[in-house]
Design a protein around this motif. Sequence first.
Motif, PDB file in Angstrom:
ATOM      1  N   ALA A 165       0.814  -1.216   0.000  1.00  0.00           N
ATOM      2  CA  ALA A 165       0.000   0.000   0.000  1.00  0.00           C
ATOM      3  C   ALA A 165       0.848   1.267   0.000  1.00  0.00           C
ATOM      4  O   ALA A 165       0.299   2.373   0.057  1.00  0.00           O
ATOM      5  CB  ALA A 165      -0.925   0.003   1.216  1.00  0.00           C
ATOM      6  N   THR A 166       2.157   1.146  -0.059  1.00  0.00           N
ATOM      7  CA  THR A 166       3.039   2.311  -0.027  1.00  0.00           C
ATOM      8  C   THR A 166       2.960   3.085  -1.339  1.00  0.00           C
ATOM      9  O   THR A 166       3.101   2.502  -2.414  1.00  0.00           O
ATOM     10  CB  THR A 166       4.497   1.878   0.218  1.00  0.00           C
ATOM     11  OG1 THR A 166       4.546   1.047   1.386  1.00  0.00           O
ATOM     12  CG2 THR A 166       5.386   3.098   0.424  1.00  0.00           C
ATOM     13  N   PRO A 167       2.737   4.392  -1.276  1.00  0.00           N
ATOM     14  CA  PRO A 167       2.537   5.176  -2.502  1.00  0.00           C
ATOM     15  C   PRO A 167       3.731   5.212  -3.450  1.00  0.00           C
ATOM     16  O   PRO A 167       3.553   5.333  -4.657  1.00  0.00           O
ATOM     17  CB  PRO A 167       2.218   6.582  -1.974  1.00  0.00           C
ATOM     18  CG  PRO A 167       1.724   6.366  -0.576  1.00  0.00           C
ATOM     19  CD  PRO A 167       2.501   5.189  -0.073  1.00  0.00           C
ATOM     20  N   SER A 168       4.963   5.118  -2.927  1.00  0.00           N
ATOM     21  CA  SER A 168       6.119   5.225  -3.816  1.00  0.00           C
ATOM     22  C   SER A 168       7.357   4.619  -3.175  1.00  0.00           C
ATOM     23  O   SER A 168       7.443   4.476  -1.953  1.00  0.00           O
ATOM     24  CB  SER A 168       6.409   6.696  -4.165  1.00  0.00           C
ATOM     25  OG  SER A 168       6.914   7.376  -3.024  1.00  0.00           O
ATOM     26  N   LYS A 169       8.328   4.286  -4.035  1.00  0.00           N
ATOM     27  CA  LYS A 169       9.609   3.770  -3.549  1.00  0.00           C
ATOM     28  C   LYS A 169      10.362   4.864  -2.772  1.00  0.00           C
ATOM     29  O   LYS A 169      11.084   4.560  -1.815  1.00  0.00           O
ATOM     30  CB  LYS A 169      10.447   3.295  -4.743  1.00  0.00           C
ATOM     31  CG  LYS A 169      11.832   2.734  -4.411  1.00  0.00           C
ATOM     32  CD  LYS A 169      11.727   1.471  -3.579  1.00  0.00           C
ATOM     33  CE  LYS A 169      13.101   0.817  -3.375  1.00  0.00           C
ATOM     34  NZ  LYS A 169      13.476  -0.081  -4.468  1.00  0.00           N
ATOM     35  N   ALA A 170      10.168   6.108  -3.171  1.00  0.00           N
ATOM     36  CA  ALA A 170      10.827   7.208  -2.465  1.00  0.00           C
ATOM     37  C   ALA A 170      10.421   7.231  -0.995  1.00  0.00           C
ATOM     38  O   ALA A 170      11.250   7.517  -0.112  1.00  0.00           O
ATOM     39  CB  ALA A 170      10.483   8.536  -3.140  1.00  0.00           C
ATOM     40  N   GLU A 171       9.165   6.918  -0.729  1.00  0.00           N
ATOM     41  CA  GLU A 171       8.705   6.892   0.661  1.00  0.00           C
ATOM     42  C   GLU A 171       9.372   5.759   1.439  1.00  0.00           C
ATOM     43  O   GLU A 171       9.705   5.911   2.620  1.00  0.00           O
ATOM     44  CB  GLU A 171       7.188   6.737   0.694  1.00  0.00           C
ATOM     45  CG  GLU A 171       6.601   6.798   2.092  1.00  0.00           C
ATOM     46  CD  GLU A 171       5.084   6.824   2.091  1.00  0.00           C
ATOM     47  OE1 GLU A 171       4.473   6.069   2.878  1.00  0.00           O
ATOM     48  OE2 GLU A 171       4.521   7.600   1.297  1.00  0.00           O
ATOM     49  N   VAL A 172       9.579   4.629   0.781  1.00  0.00           N
ATOM     50  CA  VAL A 172      10.268   3.508   1.437  1.00  0.00           C
ATOM     51  C   VAL A 172      11.704   3.892   1.758  1.00  0.00           C
ATOM     52  O   VAL A 172      12.214   3.606   2.859  1.00  0.00           O
ATOM     53  CB  VAL A 172      10.224   2.259   0.539  1.00  0.00           C
ATOM     54  CG1 VAL A 172      11.095   1.145   1.114  1.00  0.00           C
ATOM     55  CG2 VAL A 172       8.794   1.758   0.383  1.00  0.00           C
ATOM     56  N   ARG A 173      12.392   4.529   0.819  1.00  0.00           N
ATOM     57  CA  ARG A 173      13.780   4.950   1.064  1.00  0.00           C
ATOM     58  C   ARG A 173      13.848   5.975   2.202  1.00  0.00           C
ATOM     59  O   ARG A 173      14.756   5.929   3.039  1.00  0.00           O
ATOM     60  CB  ARG A 173      14.381   5.525  -0.208  1.00  0.00           C
ATOM     61  CG  ARG A 173      14.635   4.476  -1.298  1.00  0.00           C
ATOM     62  CD  ARG A 173      15.528   5.012  -2.400  1.00  0.00           C
ATOM     63  NE  ARG A 173      15.774   4.032  -3.440  1.00  0.00           N
ATOM     64  CZ  ARG A 173      16.662   3.044  -3.358  1.00  0.00           C
ATOM     65  NH1 ARG A 173      17.397   2.911  -2.253  1.00  0.00           N
ATOM     66  NH2 ARG A 173      16.827   2.188  -4.357  1.00  0.00           N
ATOM     67  N   ALA A 174      12.894   6.898   2.230  1.00  0.00           N
ATOM     68  CA  ALA A 174      12.874   7.895   3.301  1.00  0.00           C
ATOM     69  C   ALA A 174      12.658   7.229   4.657  1.00  0.00           C
ATOM     70  O   ALA A 174      13.309   7.589   5.658  1.00  0.00           O
ATOM     71  CB  ALA A 174      11.775   8.926   3.032  1.00  0.00           C
ATOM     72  N   GLU A 175      11.768   6.242   4.703  1.00  0.00           N
ATOM     73  CA  GLU A 175      11.528   5.514   5.956  1.00  0.00           C
ATOM     74  C   GLU A 175      12.775   4.752   6.383  1.00  0.00           C
ATOM     75  O   GLU A 175      13.118   4.710   7.574  1.00  0.00           O
ATOM     76  CB  GLU A 175      10.351   4.556   5.780  1.00  0.00           C
ATOM     77  CG  GLU A 175      10.024   3.755   7.031  1.00  0.00           C
ATOM     78  CD  GLU A 175       8.835   2.825   6.841  1.00  0.00           C
ATOM     79  OE1 GLU A 175       8.774   1.799   7.555  1.00  0.00           O
ATOM     80  OE2 GLU A 175       7.968   3.122   5.997  1.00  0.00           O
ATOM     81  N   ALA A 176      13.468   4.148   5.425  1.00  0.00           N
ATOM     82  CA  ALA A 176      14.695   3.419   5.745  1.00  0.00           C
ATOM     83  C   ALA A 176      15.749   4.347   6.334  1.00  0.00           C
ATOM     84  O   ALA A 176      16.463   3.993   7.291  1.00  0.00           O
ATOM     85  CB  ALA A 176      15.239   2.738   4.495  1.00  0.00           C
ATOM     86  N   ALA A 177      15.853   5.548   5.777  1.00  0.00           N
ATOM     87  CA  ALA A 177      16.823   6.518   6.295  1.00  0.00           C
ATOM     88  C   ALA A 177      16.463   6.928   7.719  1.00  0.00           C
ATOM     89  O   ALA A 177      17.342   7.040   8.592  1.00  0.00           O
ATOM     90  CB  ALA A 177      16.864   7.744   5.379  1.00  0.00           C
ATOM     91  N   GLU A 178      15.167   7.129   7.979  1.00  0.00           N
ATOM     92  CA  GLU A 178      14.721   7.492   9.321  1.00  0.00           C
ATOM     93  C   GLU A 178      15.021   6.390  10.328  1.00  0.00           C
ATOM     94  O   GLU A 178      15.314   6.650  11.493  1.00  0.00           O
ATOM     95  CB  GLU A 178      13.229   7.794   9.309  1.00  0.00           C
ATOM     96  CG  GLU A 178      12.854   9.062   8.549  1.00  0.00           C
ATOM     97  CD  GLU A 178      11.352   9.250   8.470  1.00  0.00           C
ATOM     98  OE1 GLU A 178      10.620   8.386   9.011  1.00  0.00           O
ATOM     99  OE2 GLU A 178      10.912  10.249   7.868  1.00  0.00           O
ATOM    100  N   ARG A 179      14.965   5.153   9.871  1.00  0.00           N
ATOM    101  CA  ARG A 179      15.236   4.026  10.757  1.00  0.00           C
ATOM    102  C   ARG A 179      16.737   3.776  10.937  1.00  0.00           C
ATOM    103  O   ARG A 179      17.141   2.926  11.728  1.00  0.00           O
ATOM    104  CB  ARG A 179      14.565   2.755  10.211  1.00  0.00           C
ATOM    105  CG  ARG A 179      13.039   2.782  10.218  1.00  0.00           C
ATOM    106  CD  ARG A 179      12.465   1.491   9.668  1.00  0.00           C
ATOM    107  NE  ARG A 179      11.010   1.485   9.604  1.00  0.00           N
ATOM    108  CZ  ARG A 179      10.214   1.175  10.621  1.00  0.00           C
ATOM    109  NH1 ARG A 179      10.741   0.847  11.791  1.00  0.00           N
ATOM    110  NH2 ARG A 179       8.891   1.189  10.480  1.00  0.00           N
TER     111      ARG A 179
END
Length: 382
Positions: A165-179
């Motif tokens: 359900a994630t809108p974009s790969k960019a959002e996944v990369r941003a979440e990974a950086a936050e983690r």
Amino acid sequence: MSGGVDSAVAAARAVEAGHEVVGVHLALSRMPGTLRTGSRGCCTVEDSMDAQRAANIIGIPYYVWDFSARFKVDVVDDFVAEYAAGRTPNPCMRCNEKIKFAALLEKAIDLGFDAVVTGHYASIATDAEGNKELHRAADWAKDQSYVLGVLTADQINHSMFPLGATPSKAEVRAEAAERGFSVANKPDSYDICFIPDGDTRGWLGERVAPEAGDILDREGNKLGEHAGAVAFTVGQRKGLSIGTPASDGKPRFVLEVRPISNTVVVGPKEALAVKEIAGDFYTWAGLAPTTPEVAFDCHVQIRAHADPVPAIAQVVRDADRVELKIIPAEPLTGVAPGQTAVVYLGTRVLGQCTIDRTVSAVPVSAVPDGAVASEATPGSGA
């Protein structure tokens, strides 16, 4: 956990959803010293270390399971055998079918786990009767439901895709950086994982003895010779080395690879058009149609990044075979035997078949090897 950003975030989300999670990296290569080169290759030593660092940050146990022997037989050897038979296989489909959602899932179930979680961009939904269905991801640009089309109902029941359900790969990369994951900006892998340099022809040449043969046009006239037919694929334009130009001056494309006669058939781009495809190896992803023998409307997709095309499909039974036949609303281009056709109902993945029969949309006056123009020819791409 492949060592990439998607599986790392998927594992973290599974933990936050309340599941008891164990990270597993699959050792698929028999060369443990192999290192990744940029975005080529996967399942390397570097990938394993990246996966372990992510697991440590998440705070979950981490293991490496050696599936290299089964991967060699079910994926690598199958890839070689398919090319030797004049077909164009999709190793990612075989890996999902035989390794990630078969061998891995079987071992997980035996050990008491409930499901396999991956970073694939796909979604699972439940219908009104409680049946689970496989659907496209929210981000169609990254949708990977095509390569999951081989999953069965039982496998879907034991699978989870937290990124669907994630809108974009960019959002996944941003979440990974936050983690704090070091893989937040790691390049996506592409090409065939066990051919990291991308030289498929050279790799196959080391495993299938090349044998010179003829390059023919659709009427059977010899245009030139090839050094080995095994690495040619339907739709290929480059590397034909035909000295004689076409009468219209336009480029020619590979239409067929015939392993028995060791010939390659070429012709104009228009001759790549196919009006019907079929395969006798087909499966349903979830609940099967109630009456699959009755033609039904659907969409068909023949490559991972191809657009879906409106079509009519049905299971056809005769004295010799039972196959899933698909007739697109408009001809498909460059379909090669061995490819996978995935059938969709809206966003839902209904099933798939491995293409082993096609019907050309462009009639020819004569076709060598005893076939008749415009008729279905098993294993033929033209």
